[in-house]
Design a protein around this motif. Structure first.
Motif, PDB file in Angstrom:
ATOM      1  N   PHE A  13       0.818  -1.212   0.000  1.00  0.00           N
ATOM      2  CA  PHE A  13       0.000   0.000   0.000  1.00  0.00           C
ATOM      3  C   PHE A  13       0.851   1.262   0.000  1.00  0.00           C
ATOM      4  O   PHE A  13       0.314   2.367   0.086  1.00  0.00           O
ATOM      5  N   GLY A  14       2.166   1.098  -0.104  1.00  0.00           N
ATOM      6  CA  GLY A  14       3.050   2.248  -0.087  1.00  0.00           C
ATOM      7  C   GLY A  14       3.649   2.466   1.293  1.00  0.00           C
ATOM      8  O   GLY A  14       3.213   1.885   2.288  1.00  0.00           O
ATOM      9  N   THR A  15       4.642   3.321   1.333  1.00  0.00           N
ATOM     10  CA  THR A  15       5.299   3.651   2.596  1.00  0.00           C
ATOM     11  C   THR A  15       4.400   4.556   3.433  1.00  0.00           C
ATOM     12  O   THR A  15       3.438   5.149   2.906  1.00  0.00           O
ATOM     13  N   PRO A  16       4.669   4.694   4.737  1.00  0.00           N
ATOM     14  CA  PRO A  16       3.889   5.640   5.548  1.00  0.00           C
ATOM     15  C   PRO A  16       3.888   7.049   4.971  1.00  0.00           C
ATOM     16  O   PRO A  16       2.860   7.753   5.038  1.00  0.00           O
ATOM     17  N   GLU A  17       5.004   7.451   4.396  1.00  0.00           N
ATOM     18  CA  GLU A  17       5.057   8.782   3.779  1.00  0.00           C
ATOM     19  C   GLU A  17       4.121   8.859   2.580  1.00  0.00           C
ATOM     20  O   GLU A  17       3.444   9.876   2.360  1.00  0.00           O
ATOM     21  N   ASP A  18       4.094   7.775   1.770  1.00  0.00           N
ATOM     22  CA  ASP A  18       3.182   7.743   0.623  1.00  0.00           C
ATOM     23  C   ASP A  18       1.730   7.849   1.077  1.00  0.00           C
ATOM     24  O   ASP A  18       0.916   8.569   0.454  1.00  0.00           O
ATOM     25  N   LEU A  19       1.391   7.134   2.139  1.00  0.00           N
ATOM     26  CA  LEU A  19       0.010   7.167   2.626  1.00  0.00           C
ATOM     27  C   LEU A  19      -0.356   8.553   3.153  1.00  0.00           C
ATOM     28  O   LEU A  19      -1.482   9.044   2.939  1.00  0.00           O
ATOM     29  N   ARG A  20       0.573   9.212   3.846  1.00  0.00           N
ATOM     30  CA  ARG A  20       0.280  10.553   4.354  1.00  0.00           C
ATOM     31  C   ARG A  20       0.083  11.547   3.204  1.00  0.00           C
ATOM     32  O   ARG A  20      -0.796  12.420   3.256  1.00  0.00           O
ATOM     33  N   GLU A  21       0.899  11.404   2.159  1.00  0.00           N
ATOM     34  CA  GLU A  21       0.756  12.296   1.003  1.00  0.00           C
ATOM     35  C   GLU A  21      -0.588  12.067   0.317  1.00  0.00           C
ATOM     36  O   GLU A  21      -1.281  13.022  -0.072  1.00  0.00           O
ATOM     37  N   PHE A  22      -0.976  10.797   0.179  1.00  0.00           N
ATOM     38  CA  PHE A  22      -2.268  10.488  -0.435  1.00  0.00           C
ATOM     39  C   PHE A  22      -3.416  10.976   0.446  1.00  0.00           C
ATOM     40  O   PHE A  22      -4.425  11.515  -0.039  1.00  0.00           O
ATOM     41  N   GLY A  65     -10.944  -0.032  -2.039  1.00  0.00           N
ATOM     42  CA  GLY A  65     -10.626   1.249  -1.426  1.00  0.00           C
ATOM     43  C   GLY A  65      -9.878   1.132  -0.117  1.00  0.00           C
ATOM     44  O   GLY A  65      -9.871   2.074   0.681  1.00  0.00           O
ATOM     45  N   GLU A  66      -9.204   0.013   0.108  1.00  0.00           N
ATOM     46  CA  GLU A  66      -8.477  -0.137   1.364  1.00  0.00           C
ATOM     47  C   GLU A  66      -7.343   0.880   1.475  1.00  0.00           C
ATOM     48  O   GLU A  66      -7.057   1.380   2.568  1.00  0.00           O
ATOM     49  N   ARG A  67      -6.691   1.221   0.367  1.00  0.00           N
ATOM     50  CA  ARG A  67      -5.614   2.203   0.434  1.00  0.00           C
ATOM     51  C   ARG A  67      -6.168   3.580   0.807  1.00  0.00           C
ATOM     52  O   ARG A  67      -5.545   4.327   1.564  1.00  0.00           O
ATOM     53  N   ARG A  68      -7.332   3.919   0.277  1.00  0.00           N
ATOM     54  CA  ARG A  68      -7.959   5.183   0.662  1.00  0.00           C
ATOM     55  C   ARG A  68      -8.289   5.180   2.159  1.00  0.00           C
ATOM     56  O   ARG A  68      -8.140   6.197   2.843  1.00  0.00           O
TER      57      ARG A  68
END
Length: 394
Positions: free
Chosen positions: A62-71, A112-115
């Motif tokens: 699902f991406g790194t924690p930084e990727d998730l925060r940016e999304f 939509g789990e990544r969202r």
């Protein structure tokens, strides 16, 4: 006439429709259900605490924690596509054993789990969700809905795709049922699953793109404990310099001197006006064979990179008052410039021009000379013939 018709289509009339908003149009695009100006009753803004992702989502990255925060920051500004979920009741009808996994949550996320994760990462409290229990009509339709969006958007890596197919095999009761659902053969299903026979560390390399899928087809044929070692062996072999990359040894040649020929004249063969400058031809010698106890003396072997001048004996020419010495034969050009030679044992014998055999000499000149030089020779031979005829006349 009804009261509605009397009022017409003014501010309070019923014949005017509300334009479709960008958000509802995005919902229509995501779900495939046409929307009108009326709000979609399936679209809800739900607290994150009421949502839980399905355990059957094959996506692992699902991406790194930084990727998730940016999304998540983008979702705070505007959520273009809603997540898709089913109610708790519809989900548990399919999987009664999932009660513990669902807990007290009222909705199960299919897409939509990544969202959902990104919203949690930035502290959002709600998420826009389409609640559609029709995708929970059967296990097959629900799992297909989970896979289809990820596949269409290319969100899954090859290993995740294999995990998704394996989940369907497990939940539907065999490869045959999955094949029937996709209208494929059982062999197609097996082909989708072969990556799962890789060792876990190699699966991680495939997901990261470090190990190409084409390299795995041979690796999966090995026992799992040998696969990583074989992949490392391949990498070492490719990093080592190839044996044929060493510089080639230079070729060696032997300089062979052409036989001296008598000069033309009306008297004797010694009546030359001057000595012609000797010419040489470079001849490539055969490769030297390794020496052993039974080999002859190495004195005659061709070794090293030096050029050796080999002088031929002078040609025997008969001198007579009427004899006309032949002109020197020009060397052939291009690939025909190498002098013919025979190798007897380890000694080189250089062939001489066949002065004593006219037919062989003619064949040699015809096949070895260029057309221009051959024409010059024919003109000269004709002149020689006329000179001899004139000398023989009484």
């Amino acid at each position: 006439m009804s009261q509605k018709d009397k009022l017409g289509a003014g501010r309070f009339g019923g014949s005017q429709t509300t334009p479709v908003s960008a958000r509802r149009q995005a919902v229509a695009n995501a779900t495939g259900v046409p929307t009108t100006g009326a709000p979609d009753s399936r679209l809800k803004t739900l607290p994150l605490g009421q949502l839980v992702p399905t355990r059957f989502n094959p996506r692992r990255n699902f991406g790194t924690p930084e990727d998730l925060r940016e999304f998540g920051s983008k979702l705070k500004t505007k959520q273009l596509a809603p997540a898709v979920a089913v109610t708790r009741e519809a989900y548990l009808k399919l999987w009664e054993g999932e009660t513990e996994a669902v807990g007290t949550h009222q909705y199960v996320i299919a897409n939509g789990e990544r969202r959902f994760r990104a919203s949690l990462a930035v502290g959002m409290e709600t998420l826009e969700v389409i609640v559609d229990d029709t995708i929970a009509d059967s296990r097959a339709t629900f799992l297909d809905a989970v896979l289809s969006e990820n596949n269409d958007r290319e969100d899954l890596d090859p290993v995740e795709q294999a995990i998704g197919i394996q989940t369907m095999v497990d939940q539907l009761g065999g490869k045959a049922k999955v094949a029937a659902h996709y209208n494929k053969s059982a062999g197609w299903v097996t082909q989708q699953l072969y990556l799962l026979r890789l060792a876990p560390e190699l699966q991680q390399l495939v997901s990261a793109g470090t190990l190409p899928v084409r390299e795995t087809r041979e690796l999966v044929k090995l026992p799992e404990e040998q696969q990583a070692e074989e992949w490392e062996r391949r990498l070492r072999a490719r990093s080592e310099p190839k044996p044929d990359s060493a510089p080639a040894e230079p070729e060696t040649f032997t300089a062979v001197k052409h036989p001296e020929e008598p000069a033309a004249g009306s008297g004797s063969a010694s009546g030359a006006s001057g000595d012609a400058e000797p010419t040489f031809t470079a001849v490539k010698p055969p490769q030297a064979q390794p020496m052993d106890a039974s080999s002859p003396s190495p004195a005659s072997s061709v070794t090293g990179e030096t050029l050796t001048a080999v002088k031929n004996d002078a040609a025997d020419a008969a001198a007579s008052p009427t004899a006309i010495a032949p002109e020197s034969v020009p060397e052939p050009r291009g690939e025909q410039q190498a002098a013919e030679s025979d190798v007897l044992g380890e000694q080189r014998v250089v062939k001489r021009f066949p002065y004593d055999d006219g037919a062989e000499a003619a064949y040699f000149l015809e096949t070895r000379m260029t057309k221009e030089e051959f024409a010059k020779m024919m003109v000269k031979l004709k002149a020689v013939e006329e000179q001899r005829a004139a000398a023989a006349a009484p």
